[in-house]
Design a protein around this motif. Structure first.
Motif, mmCIF file in Angstrom:
data_model
loop_
_atom_site.group_PDB
_atom_site.id
_atom_site.type_symbol
_atom_site.label_atom_id
_atom_site.label_comp_id
_atom_site.label_asym_id
_atom_site.label_seq_id
_atom_site.Cartn_x
_atom_site.Cartn_y
_atom_site.Cartn_z
ATOM 1 N N GLY A 54 5.050 0.785 -2.471
ATOM 2 C CA GLY A 54 6.234 0.436 -2.388
ATOM 3 C C GLY A 54 6.958 0.961 -0.823
ATOM 4 N N HIS A 55 6.165 0.759 0.158
ATOM 5 C CA HIS A 55 6.538 1.024 1.415
ATOM 6 C C HIS A 55 5.693 0.503 2.414
ATOM 7 N N TRP A 100 4.290 -4.118 4.115
ATOM 8 C CA TRP A 100 4.774 -3.663 2.932
ATOM 9 C C TRP A 100 3.529 -3.941 1.775
ATOM 10 N N THR A 102 2.194 -2.641 -2.229
ATOM 11 C CA THR A 102 2.383 -2.019 -3.553
ATOM 12 C C THR A 102 1.237 -2.198 -4.617
ATOM 13 N N TYR A 125 7.200 5.985 7.837
ATOM 14 C CA TYR A 125 7.264 5.285 6.760
ATOM 15 C C TYR A 125 8.526 4.478 6.706
ATOM 16 N N ILE A 126 8.479 3.256 6.124
ATOM 17 C CA ILE A 126 9.707 2.503 5.883
ATOM 18 C C ILE A 126 9.763 2.516 4.446
ATOM 19 N N ARG A 127 10.551 3.036 3.669
ATOM 20 C CA ARG A 127 10.748 3.202 2.251
ATOM 21 C C ARG A 127 11.367 2.226 1.586
ATOM 22 N N LYS A 128 12.491 1.542 2.269
ATOM 23 C CA LYS A 128 13.442 0.444 1.576
ATOM 24 C C LYS A 128 12.958 -0.822 1.960
ATOM 25 N N TYR A 129 13.027 -1.714 1.225
ATOM 26 C CA TYR A 129 12.310 -2.964 1.370
ATOM 27 C C TYR A 129 13.343 -3.728 2.473
ATOM 28 N N ASP A 130 14.809 -3.515 2.449
ATOM 29 C CA ASP A 130 15.721 -4.008 3.059
ATOM 30 C C ASP A 130 15.673 -3.618 4.683
ATOM 31 N N GLN A 131 15.181 -2.400 4.689
ATOM 32 C CA GLN A 131 15.287 -1.748 6.166
ATOM 33 C C GLN A 131 13.957 -2.449 6.790
#
Length: 139
Positions: A54-55, A100, A102, A125-131
């Motif tokens: 999820g990142h 991304w 998962t 890391y990019i941990r939020k999908y919108d980001q």
């Protein structure tokens, strides 16, 4: 690799040496895989119905292997999604930066081995999908 796509990710057939006493698979830096391994970790005892990942990563390359059991890896580049089922210890999924991921649908007793091109770095890391979508659309 902001411009990377899920089509830059691929299944790799790893060397499998069959012997009467069992099989062995070897992974060598820069030869078997297109990067040098700087970190190794594995996931296990994942409860049924749980997911991992999820990142996305900005620079990290990974080779993901189901050394035991099976699980699915969903890859998403912001436009296209692809799902791979990993269930053979002599195959690995090469994941490039800017994707991304998962992991889910872990079978009982499954073990997920990850070979990574970098040491752990939270800033990668990019941990939020919108980001993640914003990152992919930046020029």
């Amino acid at each position: 690799m902001k411009r990377s796509s899920v089509y830059d990710c691929s299944m790799l057939e790893l060397d499998k040496h069959h012997q009467e006493r069992g099989n062995i698979t070897v992974v060598e830096n820069g030869y078997t895989i297109p990067f040098d391994v700087k970190r190794v970790y594995y996931l296990y005892d994942i409860p049924g119905g749980e997911s991992r990942g999820g990142h996305a990563h900005k620079e990290l390359h990974q080779l993901i292997v189901a050394v035991s059991g099976s699980f699915n890896v969903m890859l998403d580049d912001g436009n296209v999604r692809r799902t791979f089922t990993l269930n053979r210890p002599y195959q690995g999924l090469l994941v490039v930066p800017g994707i991304w991921r998962t992991l889910d649908d872990f079978s009982s007793g499954s073990v997920c081995l990850v070979l990574a091109s970098m040491l752990y770095s939270e800033t990668d890391y990019i941990r939020k999908y919108d980001q993640f979508l914003k990152y992919k659309n930046e020029i």
